[in-house]
Design an enzyme around this catalytic site. Structure first.
Site, short mmCIF file in Angstrom:
data_model
loop_
_atom_site.label_atom_id
_atom_site.label_comp_id
_atom_site.label_asym_id
_atom_site.label_seq_id
_atom_site.Cartn_x
_atom_site.Cartn_y
_atom_site.Cartn_z
N LYS A 34 -5.32 46.36 -49.33
CA LYS A 34 -6.13 45.72 -48.29
C LYS A 34 -5.62 44.29 -48.10
CE LYS A 34 -10.18 43.76 -48.90
NZ LYS A 34 -10.63 42.61 -48.12
N ASP A 61 -8.56 43.91 -43.15
CA ASP A 61 -9.99 43.60 -43.24
C ASP A 61 -10.27 42.21 -42.68
OD1 ASP A 61 -12.66 43.45 -44.14
OD2 ASP A 61 -12.06 42.90 -46.18
N LYS A 63 -12.75 41.77 -40.19
CA LYS A 63 -14.19 41.77 -39.83
C LYS A 63 -14.46 41.00 -38.53
CE LYS A 63 -15.76 41.83 -44.66
NZ LYS A 63 -14.58 41.30 -45.38
N ASP A 66 -17.24 38.86 -32.31
CA ASP A 66 -17.10 37.91 -31.19
C ASP A 66 -17.57 38.66 -29.94
OD1 ASP A 66 -16.13 35.83 -29.42
OD2 ASP A 66 -14.69 35.28 -30.96
N THR A 128 -21.66 43.27 -49.10
CA THR A 128 -22.13 43.60 -50.46
C THR A 128 -22.51 42.35 -51.26
OG1 THR A 128 -19.77 43.82 -50.96
CG2 THR A 128 -21.03 45.85 -50.75
N ARG A 218 -10.74 41.61 -57.53
CA ARG A 218 -10.60 40.85 -58.78
C ARG A 218 -10.55 41.69 -60.06
NH1 ARG A 218 -15.01 36.77 -56.51
NH2 ARG A 218 -15.53 38.77 -55.52
#
Ligand code: C5P
Length: 237
Positions: A34, A61, A63, A66, A128, A218
């Site tokens: 990603k 990704d 997101k 607009d 999340t 991570r």
């Protein structure tokens, strides 16, 4: 047989050098990654196109959120890079989602027959990193799960390919959008720290709840042995 759950490793790095070091370690045996805001802003679209040309499956990704015209145009650019997935915020409204879908479908149609990879468009429901209290603070009185359900209904109506949600909402998502591709971040193997994520689940919990794809950053990228961390997760999927 149950379909295997995809795993996208989040290349959340500040520059190409660090991303390439990680790819050197992981891409010999893993092909799904990603690219998010940080690396995209540092490395640019040519870097993403380069990953696609190496045969990697990329989730871009960014997101988008607009006005419909702007988001439609941005999705067109993303799809033209040949990424496997890209995404928009469902909170941008139905007209915005429809413009994004239209742009994505048009690029996919134009690619047909050319052997180029097509792009699936996902709608981000509720991040999340948010819980009910954080949603209330920004003026959403309903619970995170009720908000996810509402936005999933819209994603399905508009014809998106799926949604981004937490593992906890998967049953709810499938109840209104059975064919959804569900991309699930907030994944934490039991021994890892949650960091800024709140609605978390282990890889096994997300897989058992039916996630189509997991996004993990991570717990893999910050591990002292990234290869082992990824292999440990993959064996459970
Ligand atoms: O490091 P960690 O596993 O928390 O990384 C999760 C990745 O998934 C980050 O790149 C983050 O931007 C992304 N993401 C998320 N929540 C969403 C959508 C994407 O955490 N709803």
């Amino acid at each position: 047989m149950k379909k295997k759950t995809d795993l996208f490793v989040a290349l959340d790095f500040p520059n190409v050098r660090e991303a390439e070091l990680c790819l050197l370690e992981l891409s010999p045996f893993h092909r799904k990654f990603k690219v998010g805001l940080e690396l995209y802003l540092s490395a640019g679209p040519a870097f993403v196109a380069g990953l696609v040309n190496q045969g990697l499956e990329i989730f871009l990704d960014l997101k988008f959120h607009d006005i419909p015209n702007t988001v439609g145009a941005a999705v067109k650019q993303a799809a033209q890079l040949g990424v496997a997935f890209t995404n928009i915020h469902c909170g941008g409204g139905k007209a915005m989602m429809a413009a994004a879908r239209e742009a994505c479908v048009a690029v996919n149609l134009a690619k047909k027959g050319g052997g180029q990879p097509t792009t699936r468009l996902l709608g981000v429901t509720v991040l999340t990193s948010l819980d009910d209290k954080a949603l209330e603070e920004v003026g959403f009185p309903r619970s995170a799960s009720a908000q996810v359900k509402r936005l999933t209904d819209l994603a399905q109506e508009v014809g998106l390919d799926g949604v981004v949600c937490s593992a906890q909402e998967l049953p709810l998502v499938y109840s209104s959008f059975p064919g959804a591709y569900t991309m699930v971040p907030g994944i934490r193997p039991s021994q890892s720290s949650p960091g800024d994520q709140i609605r978390v689940a282990t890889p096994q919990e997300a897989r058992n709840a039916g996630a189509s794809g997991l996004v993990i950053g991570r717990p893999i990228t910050a591990a002292s042995d990234r290869k082992q961390a990824l292999l440990d997760i993959l064996k459970d999927l």
